[in-house]
Design a protein around this motif. Structure first.
Motif, mmCIF file in Angstrom:
data_model
loop_
_atom_site.group_PDB
_atom_site.id
_atom_site.type_symbol
_atom_site.label_atom_id
_atom_site.label_comp_id
_atom_site.label_asym_id
_atom_site.label_seq_id
_atom_site.Cartn_x
_atom_site.Cartn_y
_atom_site.Cartn_z
ATOM 1 N N ARG A 155 0.808 -1.220 0.000
ATOM 2 C CA ARG A 155 0.000 0.000 0.000
ATOM 3 C C ARG A 155 0.843 1.272 0.000
ATOM 4 N NH1 ARG A 155 -4.597 0.994 3.674
ATOM 5 N NH2 ARG A 155 -5.020 2.336 1.885
ATOM 6 N N THR A 156 2.156 1.129 -0.050
ATOM 7 C CA THR A 156 3.031 2.291 0.092
ATOM 8 C C THR A 156 2.796 3.319 -1.005
ATOM 9 O OG1 THR A 156 4.722 0.957 1.192
ATOM 10 C CG2 THR A 156 5.427 3.053 0.244
ATOM 11 N N GLU A 157 2.744 2.873 -2.249
ATOM 12 C CA GLU A 157 2.562 3.841 -3.341
ATOM 13 C C GLU A 157 1.179 4.469 -3.300
ATOM 14 O OE1 GLU A 157 2.510 4.103 -8.223
ATOM 15 O OE2 GLU A 157 3.676 2.513 -7.257
ATOM 16 N N GLU A 158 0.150 3.662 -3.034
ATOM 17 C CA GLU A 158 -1.206 4.198 -2.932
ATOM 18 C C GLU A 158 -1.274 5.309 -1.885
ATOM 19 O OE1 GLU A 158 -5.378 2.802 -0.828
ATOM 20 O OE2 GLU A 158 -3.840 1.300 -1.298
ATOM 21 N N LEU A 159 -0.677 5.061 -0.726
ATOM 22 C CA LEU A 159 -0.713 6.060 0.333
ATOM 23 C C LEU A 159 0.190 7.244 0.019
ATOM 24 C CD1 LEU A 159 -0.791 3.676 3.411
ATOM 25 C CD2 LEU A 159 -2.620 5.201 2.656
ATOM 26 N N ALA A 160 1.278 7.017 -0.713
ATOM 27 C CA ALA A 160 2.121 8.136 -1.136
ATOM 28 C C ALA A 160 1.335 9.064 -2.060
ATOM 29 C CB ALA A 160 3.379 7.622 -1.819
ATOM 30 N N ARG A 161 0.507 8.494 -2.916
ATOM 31 C CA ARG A 161 -0.322 9.336 -3.796
ATOM 32 C C ARG A 161 -1.379 10.080 -2.989
ATOM 33 N NH1 ARG A 161 1.104 8.655 -8.899
ATOM 34 N NH2 ARG A 161 2.356 6.802 -9.375
ATOM 35 N N ALA A 162 -1.909 9.446 -1.964
ATOM 36 C CA ALA A 162 -2.825 10.157 -1.071
ATOM 37 C C ALA A 162 -2.095 11.276 -0.335
ATOM 38 C CB ALA A 162 -3.449 9.176 -0.083
ATOM 39 N N GLN A 163 -0.847 11.015 0.069
ATOM 40 C CA GLN A 163 -0.056 12.031 0.752
ATOM 41 C C GLN A 163 0.183 13.236 -0.163
ATOM 42 O OE1 GLN A 163 0.457 12.801 3.821
ATOM 43 N NE2 GLN A 163 2.345 11.799 4.512
ATOM 44 N N TYR A 164 0.380 12.978 -1.430
ATOM 45 C CA TYR A 164 0.556 14.077 -2.399
ATOM 46 C C TYR A 164 -0.661 14.999 -2.360
ATOM 47 C CZ TYR A 164 0.768 16.455 -6.936
ATOM 48 O OH TYR A 164 0.777 17.400 -7.947
ATOM 49 N N GLY A 165 -1.867 14.409 -2.429
ATOM 50 C CA GLY A 165 -3.072 15.230 -2.393
ATOM 51 C C GLY A 165 -3.221 15.973 -1.083
ATOM 52 N N SER A 166 -2.851 15.335 0.007
ATOM 53 C CA SER A 166 -2.972 15.979 1.311
ATOM 54 C C SER A 166 -2.030 17.165 1.448
ATOM 55 C CB SER A 166 -2.692 14.951 2.417
ATOM 56 O OG SER A 166 -3.689 13.948 2.433
ATOM 57 N N LEU A 167 -0.785 17.005 0.988
ATOM 58 C CA LEU A 167 0.164 18.120 1.067
ATOM 59 C C LEU A 167 -0.269 19.268 0.175
ATOM 60 C CD1 LEU A 167 1.909 16.182 2.749
ATOM 61 C CD2 LEU A 167 3.898 17.050 1.518
ATOM 62 N N ARG A 168 -0.812 18.953 -0.980
ATOM 63 C CA ARG A 168 -1.303 20.018 -1.858
ATOM 64 C C ARG A 168 -2.467 20.758 -1.203
ATOM 65 N NH1 ARG A 168 2.465 21.503 -5.468
ATOM 66 N NH2 ARG A 168 3.686 19.639 -5.916
ATOM 67 N N ARG A 169 -3.300 20.011 -0.507
ATOM 68 C CA ARG A 169 -4.426 20.649 0.171
ATOM 69 C C ARG A 169 -3.930 21.586 1.276
ATOM 70 N NH1 ARG A 169 -9.640 17.740 3.183
ATOM 71 N NH2 ARG A 169 -11.029 19.535 2.863
ATOM 72 N N LEU A 170 -2.941 21.134 2.028
ATOM 73 C CA LEU A 170 -2.386 21.980 3.077
ATOM 74 C C LEU A 170 -1.663 23.188 2.508
ATOM 75 C CD1 LEU A 170 -1.099 19.097 5.356
ATOM 76 C CD2 LEU A 170 -2.849 20.772 5.997
ATOM 77 N N ALA A 171 -0.981 22.996 1.377
ATOM 78 C CA ALA A 171 -0.240 24.096 0.760
ATOM 79 C C ALA A 171 -1.157 25.196 0.246
ATOM 80 C CB ALA A 171 0.631 23.568 -0.374
ATOM 81 N N ALA A 172 -2.445 24.887 0.101
ATOM 82 C CA ALA A 172 -3.402 25.899 -0.357
ATOM 83 C C ALA A 172 -3.826 26.845 0.765
ATOM 84 C CB ALA A 172 -4.633 25.212 -0.943
ATOM 85 N N LEU A 173 -3.440 26.556 1.989
ATOM 86 C CA LEU A 173 -3.741 27.458 3.101
ATOM 87 C C LEU A 173 -2.930 28.746 2.956
ATOM 88 C CD1 LEU A 173 -3.652 24.835 6.005
ATOM 89 C CD2 LEU A 173 -5.697 25.993 5.118
ATOM 90 N N PRO A 174 -3.338 29.832 3.599
ATOM 91 C CA PRO A 174 -2.576 31.089 3.520
ATOM 92 C C PRO A 174 -1.133 30.912 3.990
ATOM 93 C CG PRO A 174 -4.750 31.488 4.457
ATOM 94 C CD PRO A 174 -4.609 30.002 4.354
ATOM 95 N N ASP A 175 -0.233 31.652 3.368
ATOM 96 C CA ASP A 175 1.198 31.508 3.647
ATOM 97 C C ASP A 175 1.544 31.739 5.110
ATOM 98 O OD1 ASP A 175 1.674 30.923 1.028
ATOM 99 O OD2 ASP A 175 2.709 32.798 0.540
ATOM 100 N N GLU A 176 0.812 32.589 5.792
ATOM 101 C CA GLU A 176 1.169 32.944 7.167
ATOM 102 C C GLU A 176 0.723 31.897 8.184
ATOM 103 O OE1 GLU A 176 -2.841 34.984 6.325
ATOM 104 O OE2 GLU A 176 -0.967 34.557 5.252
ATOM 105 N N VAL A 177 -0.021 30.898 7.764
ATOM 106 C CA VAL A 177 -0.519 29.877 8.703
ATOM 107 C C VAL A 177 0.654 29.071 9.262
ATOM 108 C CG1 VAL A 177 -1.854 27.735 8.877
ATOM 109 C CG2 VAL A 177 -2.798 29.718 7.655
ATOM 110 N N ALA A 178 0.699 28.940 10.587
ATOM 111 C CA ALA A 178 1.759 28.158 11.229
ATOM 112 C C ALA A 178 1.536 26.674 10.985
ATOM 113 C CB ALA A 178 1.782 28.453 12.724
#
Length: 456
Positions: A155-178
């Motif tokens: 399941r490593t690759e499947e979860l790595a692809r999920a991690q990609y989407g999660s990081l992109r979602r977090l990166a969409a937050l405002p730059d100043e967010v801690a």
């Protein structure tokens, strides 16, 4: 100055490489995020501020430590906040993506960020509509992301692809967010990262190489290439955390044992763990004992090298912190602590028992021996003694037959190497020396240059 300075208290476990957080809610209550079972630091921080923990939030089912949320619910009537998808078998408020919890002036909003685990949530901390920060747990961490192979290689690759989407979602937050991650430097749950433990979304968009990946495939390759080995106990603890760790009613005991009791326990399959410093162990120790010097990484190596089902007898120096040993064991679910040898090695010898010794040598006295390097793969690749045999410490118990005869065993300083030597002695190897130092010391003493890459 800002919220993070005034009301957020990071609680760092240097040994496991993790951070928990205590948030002062401003009314005598507090929120704890990803608190471990060893609650001594959190309780001290709360007591200093006169706080009662009202909420205990877990971002995911932790694999590297037992959660303290159930204990906080028992001790302080805290409400446990966690993903509904985790199917935890104890009372909690199950949250799904977008769910909010009114903390009394502040709001906690769940954000689904799968990848490290299926049920992983990040938690946005909001003041009205302004996002103050995000507890990213095992998703986005400083300059990296948490590993995605803990649910099995298939399941490593499947979860790595999920991690990609999660990081992109977090990166969409405002730059100043801690950014307040749980995993960080020194955590085997993370892919390699730097020493900083907190950041901001804007800083991570500038410095995190995973966020700089051009596309999903590049991200997946980059993340998966960084995944090294991890302790065996990681395969057990997530399920223990799902069921809920046993509630403790006080300081766990460490009974006093005399030499005859120790011998009886050994005859019944127990194991002696010698927590004294490496040099002290080398000078004399109980034959067959395992050297795990008491330091921040004690829990990691205990959980990596020994089963959690056998009675453990501790050998310590008089000035060592017994409570620290106990809590390091209990925070990873090692509760079969039979006790401590009263009087230490002196009592063992006075009872007529034998001791073993291990040579602890400086680099200039080790050249005529094969060099056995027991560091992690990434450490070895970064620089090693030419011709060295490489077996990671975590693999050594099952690969002792691959170790050279009469080796000098080495790591970065000597602690892991002494542990390795004790395992080899248990496997029947003799005439072992341990390097007091690391590869740079050895190379300097013998006029060599360190090699790089995976081959010796």
């Amino acid at each position: 100055m800002g919220f993070a300075d005034d009301r957020l208290i990071p609680l760092v476990d240097e040994g496991l490489g993790n951070s928990a957080y205590l948030v002062d809610l401003g009314d005598g209550r507090a929120l704890a995020v990803d608190a471990a079972r060893d609650l001594r630091g959190l309780r001290a921080a709360a007591d200093r501020r006169g706080l009662t923990v009202a909420y205990a939030a877990d971002t995911h089912l932790h694999a590297d430590f037992l959660s303290g949320a159930v204990q906080l619910a028992h001790d302080q009537d805290a409400t446990v906040l966690a993903s509904a998808a985790g199917h935890r078998a104890f009372p909690h408020r199950g949250l799904a993506d977008g769910d909010e919890v009114d903390l009394g002036g502040l709001t906690l909003r769940a954000l689904a960020t799968p990848g490290h685990t299926d049920e992983h949530l990040s938690f946005l901390l909001l003041d009205n509509d302004r996002v103050l920060g995000v507890f990213t747990g095992g998703s986005l961490i400083v300059d990296s992301a948490a590993r995605t192979d803990l649910l099995g290689a298939e399941r490593t690759e499947e979860l790595a692809r999920a991690q990609y989407g999660s990081l992109r979602r977090l990166a969409a937050l405002p730059d100043e967010v801690a950014v307040w991650p749980t995993h960080g430097a020194g955590s085997f749950c993370s892919a390699p990262s730097g020493s900083r433990r907190t950041s901001t979304i804007g800083a991570q968009k500038q410095s995190n190489p995973l966020l700089a990946a051009d596309d999903e495939d590049t991200f997946v390759r980059r993340l998966m290439s960084q995944l090294g080995s991890y302790p065996d106990y990681f395969d057990r603890l997530a399920e223990v955390n799902r069921r809920g760790p046993r509630v403790l009613t006080g300081q766990p005991p460490l009974p006093a044992l005399d030499p005859r009791q120790v011998k009886s326990l050994l005859a019944e399959g127990g194991c002696v763990v010698d927590a004294r410093p490496a040099a002290v162990y080398a000078a004399g120790h109980i034959p067959g004992s395992v050297s795990i010097p008491l330091r921040g990484q004690f829990a990691t190596w205990l959980g990596w090298l020994l089963p959690d089902t056998v009675p453990l007898v501790l050998v310590t120096d008089d000035d060592q912190d017994l409570a620290e040993i106990v809590w390091q064991a209990y925070k990873i679910g090692y509760e079969h602590l039979a006790g401590r040898l009263t009087g230490g090695l002196s009592a063992w010898l006075a009872d007529g028992n034998q001791q073993a010794v291990t040579a602890f040598v400086t680099a200039d006295r080790a050249e005529d021996r094969p060099y056995l390097d027991v560091r992690q793969e990434a450490e070895f690749t970064a620089g090693h003694v030419p011709g060295a045999v490489h077996i990671e410490l975590g693999d050594l118990a099952v690969r002792a037959v691959d170790a050279p005869e009469r080796p000098v065993v080495a790591c970065g300083h000597g602690e892991r190497a002494m542990t390795a030597a004790s395992l080899l002695e248990r496997a029947g190897h003799t005439d072992i020396a341990v390097l007091d130092g690391g590869p740079a010391d050895y190379a300097a003493a013998h006029g060599r240059r360190l090699a790089e890459g995976g081959a010796g």
